[in-house]
Design a protein around this motif. Structure first.
Motif, PDB file in Angstrom:
ATOM      1  N   ARG A 296      50.510 -39.734 -34.770  1.00 37.61           N
ATOM      2  CA  ARG A 296      51.821 -40.369 -34.871  1.00 37.61           C
ATOM      3  C   ARG A 296      52.108 -40.619 -36.344  1.00 37.61           C
ATOM      4  O   ARG A 296      51.195 -40.789 -37.142  1.00 37.61           O
ATOM      5  CB  ARG A 296      51.852 -41.719 -34.146  1.00 37.61           C
TER       6      ARG A 296
ATOM      7  N   SER B 173      52.666 -35.299 -36.110  1.00 41.87           N
ATOM      8  CA  SER B 173      52.296 -34.212 -37.006  1.00 41.87           C
ATOM      9  C   SER B 173      50.911 -33.698 -36.640  1.00 41.87           C
ATOM     10  O   SER B 173      50.046 -34.466 -36.214  1.00 41.87           O
ATOM     11  CB  SER B 173      52.294 -34.688 -38.454  1.00 41.87           C
TER      12      SER B 173
ATOM     13  N   LEU C 276      57.782 -33.629 -39.021  1.00 41.66           N
ATOM     14  CA  LEU C 276      58.233 -34.549 -37.973  1.00 41.66           C
ATOM     15  C   LEU C 276      58.477 -33.789 -36.682  1.00 41.66           C
ATOM     16  O   LEU C 276      59.541 -33.234 -36.456  1.00 41.66           O
ATOM     17  CB  LEU C 276      59.502 -35.275 -38.429  1.00 41.66           C
ATOM     18  N   GLN C 277      57.459 -33.773 -35.811  1.00 38.37           N
ATOM     19  CA  GLN C 277      57.522 -33.033 -34.561  1.00 38.37           C
ATOM     20  C   GLN C 277      57.660 -34.001 -33.382  1.00 38.37           C
ATOM     21  O   GLN C 277      57.396 -35.192 -33.515  1.00 38.37           O
ATOM     22  CB  GLN C 277      56.239 -32.211 -34.386  1.00 38.37           C
ATOM     23  N   GLU C 278      58.012 -33.479 -32.231  1.00 37.62           N
ATOM     24  CA  GLU C 278      58.116 -34.304 -31.024  1.00 37.62           C
ATOM     25  C   GLU C 278      56.749 -34.605 -30.411  1.00 37.62           C
ATOM     26  O   GLU C 278      56.583 -35.587 -29.696  1.00 37.62           O
ATOM     27  CB  GLU C 278      59.006 -33.624 -29.999  1.00 37.62           C
TER      28      GLU C 278
ATOM     29  N   PHE D  37      57.581 -39.911 -34.268  1.00 34.14           N
ATOM     30  CA  PHE D  37      57.419 -38.518 -34.610  1.00 34.14           C
ATOM     31  C   PHE D  37      55.928 -38.273 -34.797  1.00 34.14           C
ATOM     32  O   PHE D  37      55.153 -39.207 -34.993  1.00 34.14           O
ATOM     33  CB  PHE D  37      58.179 -38.164 -35.892  1.00 34.14           C
TER      34      PHE D  37
END
Length: 81
Positions: free
Chosen positions: A11, A27, A4-6, A25
């Protein structure tokens, strides 16, 4: 690599995104084809909110509180969920 990245390539759709939550979040992970959903796929939420949804946006990774339903064309039509 965190899931879960910014920012990232894909998505990640979560249950809250179906009830108006516009927090996403991302990936960069490359997964098996069955871990993605694309426009027209039937998804089933099973946490917090419970029920079917047709995904109508671009390719995303679906979170583990969502199932992608792959109908057997002989026994089920996805529009009659």
């Amino acid at each position: 690599m965190p899931e879960l990245q910014e920012t990232g390539k894909y998505r990640i759709v979560r249950v809250g995104n179906f009830s108006g939550k516009d927090e996403w979040f991302y990936s960069d992970m490359e997964l098996e084809d069955n871990k993605y959903c694309e426009s027209g796929d039937l998804l089933y939420k099973w946490a917090c909110n419970f029920g079917p949804e047709i995904w109508n946006e671009e390719k995303v990774i679906y979170h583990y509180h969502i199932w992608k339903v792959i109908p057997n064309k002989n026994n089920m039509k996805k529009m009659f969920y």
